[in-house]
Scaffold this motif. Sequence first.
Motif, PDB file in Angstrom:
ATOM      1  N   LEU A 245     -15.507  63.470  55.213  1.00 60.17           N
ATOM      2  CA  LEU A 245     -15.122  63.387  53.847  1.00 60.17           C
ATOM      3  C   LEU A 245     -14.151  62.163  53.658  1.00 60.17           C
ATOM      4  CD1 LEU A 245     -13.737  67.164  53.484  1.00 60.17           C
ATOM      5  CD2 LEU A 245     -15.924  66.094  52.366  1.00 60.17           C
ATOM      6  N   ARG A 246     -13.586  61.929  54.654  1.00 64.11           N
ATOM      7  CA  ARG A 246     -12.442  60.655  54.588  1.00 64.11           C
ATOM      8  C   ARG A 246     -13.275  59.401  54.268  1.00 64.11           C
ATOM      9  NH1 ARG A 246     -10.593  56.787  58.014  1.00 64.11           N
ATOM     10  NH2 ARG A 246      -8.818  55.907  57.511  1.00 64.11           N
ATOM     11  N   GLU A 247     -14.604  59.381  55.109  1.00 65.40           N
ATOM     12  CA  GLU A 247     -15.359  58.101  54.940  1.00 65.40           C
ATOM     13  C   GLU A 247     -16.078  57.962  53.787  1.00 65.40           C
ATOM     14  OE1 GLU A 247     -15.863  55.538  56.851  1.00 65.40           O
ATOM     15  OE2 GLU A 247     -14.347  56.444  58.311  1.00 65.40           O
ATOM     16  N   THR A 248     -16.358  59.042  53.034  1.00 61.81           N
ATOM     17  CA  THR A 248     -17.179  59.445  51.649  1.00 61.81           C
ATOM     18  C   THR A 248     -16.092  58.939  50.848  1.00 61.81           C
ATOM     19  OG1 THR A 248     -18.862  60.998  52.539  1.00 61.81           O
ATOM     20  CG2 THR A 248     -18.262  60.560  50.116  1.00 61.81           C
ATOM     21  N   LEU A 249     -14.733  59.332  50.836  1.00 65.02           N
ATOM     22  CA  LEU A 249     -13.851  59.146  49.813  1.00 65.02           C
ATOM     23  C   LEU A 249     -13.613  57.720  49.498  1.00 65.02           C
ATOM     24  CD1 LEU A 249     -11.074  61.126  48.483  1.00 65.02           C
ATOM     25  CD2 LEU A 249     -10.395  58.937  49.879  1.00 65.02           C
ATOM     26  N   ILE A 250     -13.293  56.944  50.743  1.00 62.29           N
ATOM     27  CA  ILE A 250     -13.002  55.618  50.877  1.00 62.29           C
ATOM     28  C   ILE A 250     -14.110  54.978  50.263  1.00 62.29           C
ATOM     29  CG2 ILE A 250     -12.683  53.566  52.366  1.00 62.29           C
ATOM     30  CD1 ILE A 250     -11.055  55.413  54.470  1.00 62.29           C
ATOM     31  N   LYS A 251     -15.377  54.924  50.593  1.00 59.09           N
ATOM     32  CA  LYS A 251     -16.262  54.231  49.970  1.00 59.09           C
ATOM     33  C   LYS A 251     -16.490  54.403  48.558  1.00 59.09           C
ATOM     34  CE  LYS A 251     -21.397  53.618  50.297  1.00 59.09           C
ATOM     35  NZ  LYS A 251     -21.440  53.688  48.806  1.00 59.09           N
ATOM     36  N   ARG A 252     -16.429  55.581  47.893  1.00 59.55           N
ATOM     37  CA  ARG A 252     -16.343  55.864  46.610  1.00 59.55           C
ATOM     38  C   ARG A 252     -15.177  55.233  45.982  1.00 59.55           C
ATOM     39  NH1 ARG A 252     -19.232  55.590  43.977  1.00 59.55           N
ATOM     40  NH2 ARG A 252     -19.439  57.157  42.495  1.00 59.55           N
ATOM     41  N   CYS A 253     -13.824  55.544  46.407  1.00 57.64           N
ATOM     42  CA  CYS A 253     -12.664  54.963  45.837  1.00 57.64           C
ATOM     43  C   CYS A 253     -13.035  53.482  45.798  1.00 57.64           C
ATOM     44  CB  CYS A 253     -11.746  55.043  46.877  1.00 57.64           C
ATOM     45  SG  CYS A 253     -10.773  56.780  46.724  1.00 57.64           S
ATOM     46  N   ARG A 254     -13.779  52.775  46.595  1.00 58.27           N
ATOM     47  CA  ARG A 254     -13.767  51.189  46.326  1.00 58.27           C
ATOM     48  C   ARG A 254     -14.704  51.077  45.183  1.00 58.27           C
ATOM     49  NH1 ARG A 254     -15.588  50.931  52.057  1.00 58.27           N
ATOM     50  NH2 ARG A 254     -13.631  50.595  53.355  1.00 58.27           N
ATOM     51  N   ASP A 255     -15.522  51.547  45.123  1.00 60.91           N
ATOM     52  CA  ASP A 255     -16.439  51.790  43.761  1.00 60.91           C
ATOM     53  C   ASP A 255     -15.812  52.131  42.526  1.00 60.91           C
ATOM     54  OD1 ASP A 255     -18.735  51.484  45.316  1.00 60.91           O
ATOM     55  OD2 ASP A 255     -19.231  53.476  45.347  1.00 60.91           O
ATOM     56  N   GLY A 256     -14.961  52.976  42.438  1.00 59.16           N
ATOM     57  CA  GLY A 256     -13.997  53.368  41.303  1.00 59.16           C
ATOM     58  C   GLY A 256     -12.949  52.153  40.986  1.00 59.16           C
ATOM     59  N   GLN A 257     -12.312  51.779  42.054  1.00 57.42           N
ATOM     60  CA  GLN A 257     -11.382  50.397  42.239  1.00 57.42           C
ATOM     61  C   GLN A 257     -11.861  49.112  41.540  1.00 57.42           C
ATOM     62  OE1 GLN A 257      -8.867  50.152  45.553  1.00 57.42           O
ATOM     63  NE2 GLN A 257      -7.359  48.773  44.668  1.00 57.42           N
ATOM     64  N   LYS A 258     -13.210  49.033  42.033  1.00 61.68           N
ATOM     65  CA  LYS A 258     -14.010  47.796  41.705  1.00 61.68           C
ATOM     66  C   LYS A 258     -14.195  48.150  40.074  1.00 61.68           C
ATOM     67  CE  LYS A 258     -17.913  45.201  42.227  1.00 61.68           C
ATOM     68  NZ  LYS A 258     -19.494  45.064  43.026  1.00 61.68           N
ATOM     69  N   ALA A 259     -14.511  49.144  39.535  1.00 61.30           N
ATOM     70  CA  ALA A 259     -14.640  49.426  38.102  1.00 61.30           C
ATOM     71  C   ALA A 259     -13.610  49.041  37.298  1.00 61.30           C
ATOM     72  CB  ALA A 259     -15.331  50.940  37.964  1.00 61.30           C
ATOM     73  N   ALA A 260     -12.408  49.610  37.788  1.00 58.49           N
ATOM     74  CA  ALA A 260     -11.085  49.618  36.935  1.00 58.49           C
ATOM     75  C   ALA A 260     -10.816  48.082  36.941  1.00 58.49           C
ATOM     76  CB  ALA A 260     -10.164  50.323  37.615  1.00 58.49           C
ATOM     77  N   LYS A 261     -10.729  47.243  38.149  1.00 57.24           N
ATOM     78  CA  LYS A 261     -10.631  45.865  38.024  1.00 57.24           C
ATOM     79  C   LYS A 261     -11.292  45.101  37.168  1.00 57.24           C
ATOM     80  CE  LYS A 261      -8.804  45.325  42.780  1.00 57.24           C
ATOM     81  NZ  LYS A 261      -7.402  44.752  42.526  1.00 57.24           N
ATOM     82  N   GLN A 262     -12.764  45.471  37.228  1.00 54.33           N
ATOM     83  CA  GLN A 262     -13.499  44.615  36.217  1.00 54.33           C
ATOM     84  C   GLN A 262     -13.488  44.832  34.739  1.00 54.33           C
ATOM     85  OE1 GLN A 262     -17.481  45.843  37.837  1.00 54.33           O
ATOM     86  NE2 GLN A 262     -17.509  43.985  39.094  1.00 54.33           N
ATOM     87  N   ALA A 263     -12.804  46.404  34.517  1.00 54.51           N
ATOM     88  CA  ALA A 263     -12.318  46.490  33.164  1.00 54.51           C
ATOM     89  C   ALA A 263     -11.327  45.872  32.714  1.00 54.51           C
ATOM     90  CB  ALA A 263     -12.164  48.042  33.068  1.00 54.51           C
ATOM     91  N   ILE A 264     -10.338  45.463  33.602  1.00 55.41           N
ATOM     92  CA  ILE A 264      -9.169  44.483  33.361  1.00 55.41           C
ATOM     93  C   ILE A 264      -9.658  43.314  32.829  1.00 55.41           C
ATOM     94  CG2 ILE A 264      -7.104  43.666  34.182  1.00 55.41           C
ATOM     95  CD1 ILE A 264      -6.592  46.310  35.600  1.00 55.41           C
ATOM     96  N   PHE A 265     -10.439  42.595  33.915  1.00 54.34           N
ATOM     97  CA  PHE A 265     -11.229  41.095  33.551  1.00 54.34           C
ATOM     98  C   PHE A 265     -11.929  41.257  32.150  1.00 54.34           C
ATOM     99  CE2 PHE A 265     -11.432  40.955  38.343  1.00 54.34           C
ATOM    100  CZ  PHE A 265     -10.198  40.612  38.469  1.00 54.34           C
ATOM    101  N   ALA A 266     -12.647  42.374  31.955  1.00 58.41           N
ATOM    102  CA  ALA A 266     -13.307  42.292  30.795  1.00 58.41           C
ATOM    103  C   ALA A 266     -12.256  42.334  29.471  1.00 58.41           C
ATOM    104  CB  ALA A 266     -14.134  43.481  30.343  1.00 58.41           C
TER     105      ALA A 266
END
Length: 473
Positions: A245-266
Amino acid sequence: MPARPYSFLPEGSTGLLDLSKLGTDISDAEDKRQAGFDAGRNIKAALVAAKATLESGKDETDDSLEKLIIETVGAKADRSPREANLHYQVEDFVRHQAFLQFLKDATLLPPSATPYATDEEYLAGACMGLAQDLAKYGIGRATIRDAESVNCAKVLVGEILGYLLQFDFRNGPLRRKYDGTKYALKTLETLLYELAVTGTSVSNAKEGGEKPAKLQKTENEEPSKLLAHDELKELRERMEHRDALRETLIKRCRDGQKAAKQAIFALHRGDPKKAKTLIDQCEECVKNDLLPIVHEEPPLKYGSFSNMLEEYCEAKLFYAWLFGDTTKVPDDVNNKPSTTLLKKEELLETLLGKTDDNTEPDYEIGIYLGGICDLTGEIGRFAVQQATLRDEECVKLSLQTNKSILSALQMMGRSPRDIGKKMGALEKSVEKIERILYEMSLSEAAGGRNVQTSTATMDVEPEGKAMDSSSRH
């Protein structure tokens, strides 16, 4: 007479953000945490008394300590984090119970005997902690030449180590304590060797040593009978499932965090449509992929998950500050910023839903305040952009917001520990925007010509954020 201080804010604006309710909630959480520390001290004192009773040679028959543990933490453990440092107290009590079990019949205390302890507390106390206690026990028994009791301790520690070898412990408290188990076994083996070379071995132990009869009865038992293998196997499978579960969560958190960062850049590039799409992607990631994991394993809400939520808060707060309505894409991106500041309820309760988990009520508050502190960095960059366009009103609105956030945080009374490191950067961002307005006035007075000052290039990234971003990956 000197005039009143000049206000950089638009005329008639108060610019106050009310965070007093959050301050009250944090204060209540701190009081509850302090009550947990007080309860932990009571448990520790009772445990010390119980150990003293055991060392004095008296029989351990008083179950008042176990009743105190159950009254404090409950009869059955769940996966919610313990209040204050109570997990250490539970771990120490399980360790003590495991030692009593060893003295009873030289076997390992089974997990079913400690339903109030989590799997981690059981491993740290009944397995790894017990190994350390048995190493000390072995030194005491070796002092009176009791090789048989030392051997019983060595055999059990060897069985414990063999079981622990099946785990893939990651860096953390369990990993460090696991390493100590190997040294405990080495200590006991060394004691037996030293006793043997001085004429005392398991087969011809000298008379006079107080060898408990129950320990002698288990001398010839097969090692496999010392552990409750079925229960321990189930525990290991649960731990492996949580690792997955931890491995899955860390991977998916990277995806969500990347989307949030790119939203700020946009948003900085003036593309609200793309920003909203990315923020929506982040929300879907949380609701569909991450929340089911966090609900199943509450300790995972810290670390990667909370860092990702903080980045999401920053992105959505910035979107709302620019355009007001976060449910639609604005028709005109050239309007002045709305300066809307979303409340915690509008951000996290909408995303995460209301929870009955009162273990740490300041958890969401810390995420929200972290996001709003980081928002001031994005507003500072926005102010720099608008200053290059000579839009004094937008710069003043940026200053109004940052000063409002700074004042509100200073008036809270209590704030989460991680917010303090961002306050210095927030104060500097306010000073730099004020300096920008001063330079704009110089430029205007000079007829529109650029006026060089000693002000360095503006960098309003909160100090704490740079540290947070590196630790998230």
